[in-house]
Design an enzyme around this catalytic site. Structure first.
Site, PDB file in Angstrom:
ATOM      1  CB  SER A 100       9.864   5.027  -0.466  1.00  0.00           C
ATOM      2  OG  SER A 100       9.646   4.793  -1.839  1.00  0.00           O
ATOM      3  CB  SER A 101       6.947   8.394  -3.610  1.00  0.00           C
ATOM      4  OG  SER A 101       5.738   7.702  -3.430  1.00  0.00           O
ATOM      5  N   GLY A 103       6.979   9.314   2.051  1.00  0.00           N
ATOM      6  CA  GLY A 103       7.930   9.532   3.146  1.00  0.00           C
ATOM      7  C   GLY A 103       8.975  10.570   2.783  1.00  0.00           C
ATOM      8  NE  ARG A 104      12.427   7.941  -1.361  1.00  0.00           N
ATOM      9  CZ  ARG A 104      13.328   7.347  -2.105  1.00  0.00           C
ATOM     10  NH1 ARG A 104      13.931   7.996  -3.081  1.00  0.00           N
ATOM     11  NH2 ARG A 104      13.630   6.087  -1.882  1.00  0.00           N
ATOM     12  CD  GLU A 127      -1.339   4.579  13.979  1.00  0.00           C
ATOM     13  OE1 GLU A 127      -0.427   4.289  13.190  1.00  0.00           O
ATOM     14  OE2 GLU A 127      -2.033   3.734  14.551  1.00  0.00           O
ATOM     15  CD  GLN A 146       5.407  -0.355   0.520  1.00  0.00           C
ATOM     16  OE1 GLN A 146       5.361  -0.754  -0.630  1.00  0.00           O
ATOM     17  NE2 GLN A 146       6.463   0.253   1.010  1.00  0.00           N
ATOM     18  CE1 TYR A 160      -5.571  -7.036  17.625  1.00  0.00           C
ATOM     19  CE2 TYR A 160      -7.672  -7.021  16.486  1.00  0.00           C
ATOM     20  CZ  TYR A 160      -6.708  -6.373  17.221  1.00  0.00           C
ATOM     21  OH  TYR A 160      -6.880  -5.067  17.566  1.00  0.00           O
ATOM     22  CD  GLN A 170      -9.435  -0.661  13.146  1.00  0.00           C
ATOM     23  OE1 GLN A 170      -9.446  -0.258  14.300  1.00  0.00           O
ATOM     24  NE2 GLN A 170      -8.342  -0.628  12.426  1.00  0.00           N
TER      25      GLN A 170
END
Length: 181
Positions: A100-101, A103-104, A127, A146, A160, A170
């Site tokens: 979140s930090s 993203g802000r 990405e 996270q 998978y 990968q």
């Protein structure tokens, strides 16, 4: 059901869930922080059309992030990966979420592909996009994302690694191998 911190640690100790290298200090209440590796895949020929009916191999090149970091300009997009290699058992799926930090600040770390299927093994490709009006400097080893772990109602019939998935195992950031079907 999302695993809590102590459940994540218990599954790691039992050995059916693997996160390597693992740092217990990175365990959060319902997730594990993942860190940025030193390699990025950078788009070549920006502005060139990519037709999803035939994605051309080599639309990115590998670049190494120096110790002083990699500056992403506003609007930049790169592929990164986690330092950590993750191996999910058949009864767990996972989601990669941004911090979140970050993203802000306008930094996204999974534009659309945050889901990880049961049976996946490998480094997680991220990405990463800078949606902010400011340049942002990425640094190797920084907490970047996270990992939340969810218990499956039942194990899949085609995990998978057995379903012909082309990102299994990968190593490092892996460019798109999209195939229109």
């Amino acid at each position: 059901m999302l695993l809590a911190d102590h459940q994540i640690v218990d599954r790691l100790r039992a050995g059916d869930l693997e996160i390597s290298p693992f740092d217990p200090a990175r365990v959060q209440p319902a997730s594990v922080d993942l860190t940025l590796d030193m390699f990025l895949r950078v788009p070549v020929r920006p502005g060139t059309e990519i037709d999803v009916a035939k994605v051309w191999a080599g639309h990115t090149v590998m670049a190494e992030v120096e110790e002083d970091g990699w500056v992403m300009q506003p609007g930049d997009f790169v592929l990164g990966s986690t330092i950590e290699r993750v191996k999910l058992p058949l009864d767990l799926a996972a989601r990669v979420e941004g911090k979140s930090s970050l993203g802000r600040l306008g930094l996204t770390v999974h534009v659309t592909a945050g889901f990880i299927d049961p049976g996946f093994a490998g480094q997680i490709t991220l990405e990463i996009a800078n949606l902010s009006p400011w340049p942002i400097r990425l640094r190797p080893g920084m907490p970047i994302a996270q990992l939340g772990l969810t218990v499956m109602a039942a194990a899949p019939e085609r995990p998978y690694g057995q379903a012909g998935n082309h990102y299994q195992g990968q190593y490092g950031p892996t460019e798109s191998r999209y195939e229109m079907r």
